[in-house]
Design a protein around this motif. Structure first.
Motif, PDB file in Angstrom:
ATOM      1  N   ALA A 224      22.241  40.447  55.361  1.00  0.00           N
ATOM      2  CA  ALA A 224      22.898  41.451  54.528  1.00  0.00           C
ATOM      3  C   ALA A 224      24.416  41.303  54.563  1.00  0.00           C
ATOM      4  O   ALA A 224      25.081  41.454  53.535  1.00  0.00           O
ATOM      5  CB  ALA A 224      22.493  42.846  54.985  1.00  0.00           C
ATOM      6  N   ILE A 225      24.973  41.006  55.727  1.00  0.00           N
ATOM      7  CA  ILE A 225      26.422  40.816  55.828  1.00  0.00           C
ATOM      8  C   ILE A 225      26.857  39.668  54.925  1.00  0.00           C
ATOM      9  O   ILE A 225      27.841  39.776  54.187  1.00  0.00           O
ATOM     10  CB  ILE A 225      26.851  40.582  57.292  1.00  0.00           C
ATOM     11  CG1 ILE A 225      26.722  41.885  58.085  1.00  0.00           C
ATOM     12  CG2 ILE A 225      28.279  40.025  57.371  1.00  0.00           C
ATOM     13  CD1 ILE A 225      26.888  41.729  59.586  1.00  0.00           C
ATOM     14  N   HIS A 226      26.116  38.572  54.943  1.00  0.00           N
ATOM     15  CA  HIS A 226      26.494  37.422  54.114  1.00  0.00           C
ATOM     16  C   HIS A 226      26.279  37.680  52.627  1.00  0.00           C
ATOM     17  O   HIS A 226      27.065  37.211  51.797  1.00  0.00           O
ATOM     18  CB  HIS A 226      25.759  36.160  54.580  1.00  0.00           C
ATOM     19  CG  HIS A 226      26.303  35.653  55.873  1.00  0.00           C
ATOM     20  ND1 HIS A 226      27.490  34.974  55.967  1.00  0.00           N
ATOM     21  CD2 HIS A 226      25.842  35.771  57.141  1.00  0.00           C
ATOM     22  CE1 HIS A 226      27.736  34.674  57.234  1.00  0.00           C
ATOM     23  NE2 HIS A 226      26.746  35.156  57.956  1.00  0.00           N
ATOM     24  N   ILE A 227      25.275  38.447  52.274  1.00  0.00           N
ATOM     25  CA  ILE A 227      25.103  38.853  50.881  1.00  0.00           C
ATOM     26  C   ILE A 227      26.261  39.766  50.473  1.00  0.00           C
ATOM     27  O   ILE A 227      26.839  39.622  49.394  1.00  0.00           O
ATOM     28  CB  ILE A 227      23.735  39.541  50.657  1.00  0.00           C
ATOM     29  CG1 ILE A 227      22.604  38.510  50.791  1.00  0.00           C
ATOM     30  CG2 ILE A 227      23.684  40.228  49.292  1.00  0.00           C
ATOM     31  CD1 ILE A 227      21.219  39.122  50.808  1.00  0.00           C
ATOM     32  N   GLY A 228      26.624  40.698  51.349  1.00  0.00           N
ATOM     33  CA  GLY A 228      27.754  41.587  51.088  1.00  0.00           C
ATOM     34  C   GLY A 228      29.066  40.831  50.931  1.00  0.00           C
ATOM     35  O   GLY A 228      29.884  41.166  50.074  1.00  0.00           O
ATOM     36  N   LEU A 229      29.281  39.807  51.770  1.00  0.00           N
ATOM     37  CA  LEU A 229      30.484  38.985  51.634  1.00  0.00           C
ATOM     38  C   LEU A 229      30.553  38.351  50.249  1.00  0.00           C
ATOM     39  O   LEU A 229      31.586  38.400  49.582  1.00  0.00           O
ATOM     40  CB  LEU A 229      30.502  37.890  52.707  1.00  0.00           C
ATOM     41  CG  LEU A 229      30.901  38.320  54.110  1.00  0.00           C
ATOM     42  CD1 LEU A 229      30.475  37.277  55.135  1.00  0.00           C
ATOM     43  CD2 LEU A 229      32.397  38.562  54.185  1.00  0.00           C
ATOM     44  N   LEU A 230      29.453  37.752  49.823  1.00  0.00           N
ATOM     45  CA  LEU A 230      29.406  37.127  48.502  1.00  0.00           C
ATOM     46  C   LEU A 230      29.687  38.150  47.401  1.00  0.00           C
ATOM     47  O   LEU A 230      30.478  37.903  46.491  1.00  0.00           O
ATOM     48  CB  LEU A 230      28.049  36.452  48.276  1.00  0.00           C
ATOM     49  CG  LEU A 230      27.827  35.869  46.879  1.00  0.00           C
ATOM     50  CD1 LEU A 230      28.779  34.710  46.626  1.00  0.00           C
ATOM     51  CD2 LEU A 230      26.387  35.419  46.723  1.00  0.00           C
ATOM     52  N   LEU A 231      29.060  39.301  47.500  1.00  0.00           N
ATOM     53  CA  LEU A 231      29.273  40.338  46.484  1.00  0.00           C
ATOM     54  C   LEU A 231      30.711  40.850  46.511  1.00  0.00           C
ATOM     55  O   LEU A 231      31.303  41.132  45.465  1.00  0.00           O
ATOM     56  CB  LEU A 231      28.275  41.485  46.681  1.00  0.00           C
ATOM     57  CG  LEU A 231      26.809  41.107  46.443  1.00  0.00           C
ATOM     58  CD1 LEU A 231      25.889  42.252  46.839  1.00  0.00           C
ATOM     59  CD2 LEU A 231      26.572  40.692  45.009  1.00  0.00           C
ATOM     60  N   GLY A 232      31.297  40.939  47.696  1.00  0.00           N
ATOM     61  CA  GLY A 232      32.698  41.342  47.807  1.00  0.00           C
ATOM     62  C   GLY A 232      33.616  40.366  47.096  1.00  0.00           C
ATOM     63  O   GLY A 232      34.530  40.759  46.372  1.00  0.00           O
ATOM     64  N   TYR A 233      33.360  39.064  47.288  1.00  0.00           N
ATOM     65  CA  TYR A 233      34.157  38.045  46.591  1.00  0.00           C
ATOM     66  C   TYR A 233      33.981  38.170  45.088  1.00  0.00           C
ATOM     67  O   TYR A 233      34.952  38.115  44.333  1.00  0.00           O
ATOM     68  CB  TYR A 233      33.749  36.634  47.016  1.00  0.00           C
ATOM     69  CG  TYR A 233      34.001  36.308  48.462  1.00  0.00           C
ATOM     70  CD1 TYR A 233      35.054  36.872  49.172  1.00  0.00           C
ATOM     71  CD2 TYR A 233      33.183  35.422  49.129  1.00  0.00           C
ATOM     72  CE1 TYR A 233      35.278  36.557  50.493  1.00  0.00           C
ATOM     73  CE2 TYR A 233      33.399  35.101  50.455  1.00  0.00           C
ATOM     74  CZ  TYR A 233      34.454  35.674  51.138  1.00  0.00           C
ATOM     75  OH  TYR A 233      34.663  35.369  52.448  1.00  0.00           O
ATOM     76  N   LEU A 234      32.733  38.300  44.653  1.00  0.00           N
ATOM     77  CA  LEU A 234      32.469  38.375  43.214  1.00  0.00           C
ATOM     78  C   LEU A 234      33.114  39.599  42.588  1.00  0.00           C
ATOM     79  O   LEU A 234      33.728  39.512  41.522  1.00  0.00           O
ATOM     80  CB  LEU A 234      30.962  38.369  42.949  1.00  0.00           C
ATOM     81  CG  LEU A 234      30.238  37.064  43.265  1.00  0.00           C
ATOM     82  CD1 LEU A 234      28.731  37.223  43.072  1.00  0.00           C
ATOM     83  CD2 LEU A 234      30.769  35.922  42.410  1.00  0.00           C
ATOM     84  N   PHE A 235      32.964  40.754  43.219  1.00  0.00           N
ATOM     85  CA  PHE A 235      33.569  41.967  42.671  1.00  0.00           C
ATOM     86  C   PHE A 235      35.091  41.865  42.661  1.00  0.00           C
ATOM     87  O   PHE A 235      35.744  42.333  41.730  1.00  0.00           O
ATOM     88  CB  PHE A 235      33.115  43.217  43.430  1.00  0.00           C
ATOM     89  CG  PHE A 235      31.774  43.719  42.986  1.00  0.00           C
ATOM     90  CD1 PHE A 235      31.621  44.291  41.733  1.00  0.00           C
ATOM     91  CD2 PHE A 235      30.661  43.613  43.798  1.00  0.00           C
ATOM     92  CE1 PHE A 235      30.382  44.746  41.295  1.00  0.00           C
ATOM     93  CE2 PHE A 235      29.420  44.067  43.372  1.00  0.00           C
ATOM     94  CZ  PHE A 235      29.291  44.643  42.119  1.00  0.00           C
ATOM     95  N   HIS A 236      35.660  41.248  43.682  1.00  0.00           N
ATOM     96  CA  HIS A 236      37.118  41.063  43.683  1.00  0.00           C
ATOM     97  C   HIS A 236      37.541  40.181  42.509  1.00  0.00           C
ATOM     98  O   HIS A 236      38.469  40.516  41.785  1.00  0.00           O
ATOM     99  CB  HIS A 236      37.582  40.447  45.005  1.00  0.00           C
ATOM    100  CG  HIS A 236      39.043  40.138  45.012  1.00  0.00           C
ATOM    101  ND1 HIS A 236      39.997  41.103  45.229  1.00  0.00           N
ATOM    102  CD2 HIS A 236      39.720  38.985  44.789  1.00  0.00           C
ATOM    103  CE1 HIS A 236      41.197  40.560  45.141  1.00  0.00           C
ATOM    104  NE2 HIS A 236      41.059  39.271  44.878  1.00  0.00           N
TER     105      HIS A 236
END
Length: 190
Positions: A35-47
Motif C-alpha cells: 500500500a505504501i508503494h501504491i500510495g507513493l505512485l499515486l502521490g507522484y501522479l497526482f502531483h
C-alpha cells in the motif's frame, strides 16, 4: 516468483498472514508495504497531474495527519493491543505513501528546477482540502488496484504488480534517498 521475494526481502518482513495473495501466490511485499508503494505512485501522479501547475508548498500538517493512522495501526499491533487486518494496512499504508509521494515529487521537482526556496507551511486550508480529495481518490484507486488483482486471480497481473513493487522498493529505499542527499549537498554548497 522467488526472485521477487528475494529482491524485496531486505525491505519487508513478507509475512504470509500480513500479505495479499493473487493467483495463489503471496505478493512480494506485505499489505502495508504494498500500500505504501501504491500510495507513493499515486502521490507522484497526482502531483504531476494536478498539483505542480501552481506554486505549491509542503503542508506539514497534512504530512503528519496522513501518517497518524499508520502509526496508530502499527504501534497498537506491535504492542499486542489488537491485530490489524490487511484492509486496514492497505488504507493506512496508502495514506502514508501518498503523503510521502507528494512531498518527494515536490522536493525533487524543486531541486531539478533549482528552486532553493522550498516552501513549508504548518497549516494551509486550501492545500489541505485538495490533499483530502487526493487522499480519498487514492484510497479508491489503491483498493481497485489490489482487489482487481485478487479477484482476477491472474498470474500475469501478479507479475506486473510484483515487478512494479520491486522497482519501487529499490527506488525508494536506495535511489531517492541518495538523490535527495546529493541535491541537498549541492544546495548547501551554493
Amino acid at each position: 516468483m522467488d526472485i521477487f521475494y528475494l529482491l524485496n526481502s531486505p525491505f519487508c518482513h513478507q509475512m504470509s498472514s500480513r500479505s495479499f495473495f493473487i493467483a495463489g501466490f503471496k505478493m512480494p511485499l506485505c499489505a502495508r508495504c504494498t500500500a505504501i508503494h501504491i500510495g507513493l505512485l499515486l502521490g507522484y501522479l497526482f502531483h504531476l497531474l494536478f498539483m505542480r501547475k501552481e506554486n505549491q508548498c509542503i503542508c506539514l500538517l497534512s504530512l503528519i495527519l496522513f501518517n497518524v493512522p499508520l502509526a496508530i495501526d502499527g504501534i497498537t499491533q506491535l504492542y499486542g493491543l489488537r491485530e490489524s487486518t490487511n484492509e486496514i494496512r492497505l488504507l493506512t499504508g496508502t495514506l502514508s505513501g501518498l503523503s510521502f509521494g507528494l512531498v518527494i515529487a515536490y522536493v525533487i521537482e524543486a531541486f531539478n528546477n533549482e528552486h532553493k526556496d522550498l516552501k513549508l507551511e504548518l497549516f494551509n486550508t486550501t492545500l489541505m482540502k485538495r490533499q483530502a480529495h487526493v487522499a480519498i481518490s487514492s484510497e479508491i484507486l489503491a483498493y481497485l488496484i489490489i482487489y482487481v488483482g485478487v479477484l482476477s486471480n491472474s498470474l500475469l497481473y501478479l507479475i506486473y504488480i510484483s515487478l512494479y513493487l520491486t522497482i519501487s522498493s529499490f527506488l525508494h529505499n536506495i535511489i531517492v534517498p541518495i538523490y535527495i542527499m546529493v541535491a541537498m549537498i549541492k544546495c548547501i554548497k551554493t
